[in-house]
Design a protein around this motif. Structure first.
Motif, short mmCIF file in Angstrom:
data_model
loop_
_atom_site.label_atom_id
_atom_site.label_comp_id
_atom_site.label_asym_id
_atom_site.label_seq_id
_atom_site.Cartn_x
_atom_site.Cartn_y
_atom_site.Cartn_z
N SER A 1 -26.73 39.11 36.01
CA SER A 1 -28.17 39.30 35.95
C SER A 1 -28.53 40.69 35.46
O SER A 1 -29.52 40.86 34.72
CB SER A 1 -28.80 39.02 37.32
OG SER A 1 -28.23 39.85 38.31
N PHE A 2 -27.75 41.70 35.82
CA PHE A 2 -28.06 43.06 35.38
C PHE A 2 -27.84 43.21 33.88
O PHE A 2 -28.69 43.77 33.17
CB PHE A 2 -27.20 44.06 36.15
CG PHE A 2 -27.58 45.50 35.92
CD1 PHE A 2 -28.79 45.99 36.36
CD2 PHE A 2 -26.72 46.35 35.25
CE1 PHE A 2 -29.15 47.32 36.14
CE2 PHE A 2 -27.07 47.67 35.03
CZ PHE A 2 -28.28 48.15 35.47
N THR B 1 -21.51 37.73 44.99
CA THR B 1 -22.54 38.75 44.83
C THR B 1 -22.24 39.64 43.63
O THR B 1 -23.14 39.96 42.83
CB THR B 1 -22.65 39.61 46.10
OG1 THR B 1 -22.96 38.78 47.21
CG2 THR B 1 -23.72 40.68 45.95
N ILE C 1 -17.66 47.23 42.21
CA ILE C 1 -17.72 45.96 42.91
C ILE C 1 -16.33 45.43 43.22
O ILE C 1 -16.04 44.96 44.32
CB ILE C 1 -18.53 44.93 42.10
CG1 ILE C 1 -20.01 45.32 42.08
CG2 ILE C 1 -18.36 43.52 42.67
CD1 ILE C 1 -20.85 44.47 41.15
N SER D 1 -32.38 41.58 38.59
CA SER D 1 -31.08 41.40 39.23
C SER D 1 -31.21 41.47 40.76
O SER D 1 -30.58 40.68 41.48
CB SER D 1 -30.09 42.45 38.73
OG SER D 1 -30.55 43.75 38.98
N GLY D 2 -32.04 42.39 41.26
CA GLY D 2 -32.22 42.49 42.71
C GLY D 2 -32.81 41.23 43.30
O GLY D 2 -32.34 40.73 44.33
N ILE E 1 -24.67 39.99 40.39
CA ILE E 1 -25.19 41.31 40.02
C ILE E 1 -24.86 41.63 38.57
O ILE E 1 -25.72 42.05 37.79
CB ILE E 1 -24.63 42.40 40.96
CG1 ILE E 1 -25.23 42.25 42.36
CG2 ILE E 1 -24.94 43.79 40.41
CD1 ILE E 1 -24.63 43.21 43.37
N VAL F 1 -30.31 38.28 43.29
CA VAL F 1 -29.30 38.39 44.35
C VAL F 1 -29.88 37.94 45.68
O VAL F 1 -29.28 37.11 46.39
CB VAL F 1 -28.78 39.84 44.44
CG1 VAL F 1 -27.96 40.03 45.71
CG2 VAL F 1 -27.95 40.18 43.22
#
Length: 301
Positions: A230-231, A223, A294, A90-91, A227, A94
């Motif tokens: 993907s996380f 974003t 978020i 995930s990082g 996040i 992004v």
């Protein structure tokens, strides 16, 4: 008041109630589907996680499956690998998605074609990608190590080294999924009013100033979406890892989903069901607070 008058008033009241509740009828099909496909399977999973079961019978054993789950060293390692895999993938999605989106929204040649090329890996079968990169990452005959050998570099065992296997699969996951992150970021960036950039340029802002003070904060909704997607995808990842390493070497690249699958293969159905419940709780326990955080920090235009 006559009986006819009462009857007419009652009919009018019924018609008013029907008209008032009319939109609620549209919830019924979705509610039935939600109950059948989510509530019932979830309830069954919770029940069978408390049993030792086969296809034909079961024995209620309470929380023993969960206790055994957390006593097994390789299951706990799978839990750690799952969190690490989700954070890495995930990082990177992004960061790389943002950078590629900025590039692909700028004045470059063949911008539309490059956007299509960037998104293409998302459409390819995950199993196909896994098999292809398994060949590319072969320690002796793989394309990657053979290319490194041309420059006098001895390539490592990407999928056979316990220290590298999980990260190698994670990088392939990023290669396959960064296109979706890029598209989401492109949508977020192009929705930012151009007036902001024109005003910044008039005030003498550099490209970095425009990115830091305009693009980055105003693309925060994109974003947040990247996040979360993907996380959650990283926490639930299974098919790519299974296609490339099957959790090996040893248990070095095992994640919760692959451990659960191995338990099913070995016939430990109750233990594997308990693992599914743990995975569900972990995903919900991490994704829901993350989503709330978020949304609270979202910048509105």
């Amino acid at each position: 008041m006559t009986a006819t008058g009462i009857s007419g008033a009652a009919k009018k009241t019924i018609r008013d109630l029907r008209a008032k509740n009319y939109p609620a009828w549209f919830y019924i099909p979705a509610g039935i589907i939600f109950i059948v496909l989510f509530i019932v399977p979830t309830g069954a999973s919770l029940f069978f996680s408390l049993t030792r079961w086969t296809l034909f019978d079961y024995t209620f054993i309470g929380l023993e499956n969960f206790a055994q789950f957390f006593r097994e060293p390789f299951l706990v390692q799978g839990l750690r690998n799952t969190l690490l895999y989700a954070l890495v993938t995930s990082g990177l999605k992004v960061v790389l998605g943002m950078l590629l989106a900025i590039l692909l929204t700028g004045p470059i040649v063949a911008r539309g074609y490059l956007r299509s090329v960037m998104f293409f890996p998302v459409l390819v079968s995950t199993i196909g990608v896994g098999i292809t990169f398994t060949v590319f990452m072969h320690p002796t005959t793989g394309l990657i190590n053979e290319t490194l050998a041309l420059f006098g570099i001895k390539g490592p065992g990407w999928l056979t080294n316990p220290a590298l296997a999980l990260f190698s699969v994670a990088f392939v996951d990023v290669w396959k999924g960064v296109g979706l992150a890029t598209v989401i970021y492109i949508a977020g960036i192009v929705s930012i009013p151009r007036d902001y950039y024109e005003a910044a340029r008039i005030d003498g802002a550099t490209g970095w100033d425009q990115f830091w003070n305009i693009t980055l904060p105003l693309s925060r909704p994109a974003t947040g979406t990247v996040i979360l997607l993907s996380f959650i995808g990283g926490l639930r990842s299974f098919d790519l890892i299974w296609a490339m390493t099957r959790g090996g070497p040893g248990f070095a690249s095992d994640v919760i989903a692959s451990v659960i699958y191995k338990q099913y293969q070995a016939g430990f159905y109750g233990l594997s069901t308990a693992g599914n419940v743990v995975l569900f709780i972990m995903v919900a326990g991490l994704a829901v607070p993350l989503s709330m955080w978020i949304n609270r920090r979202e910048v509105k235009l």
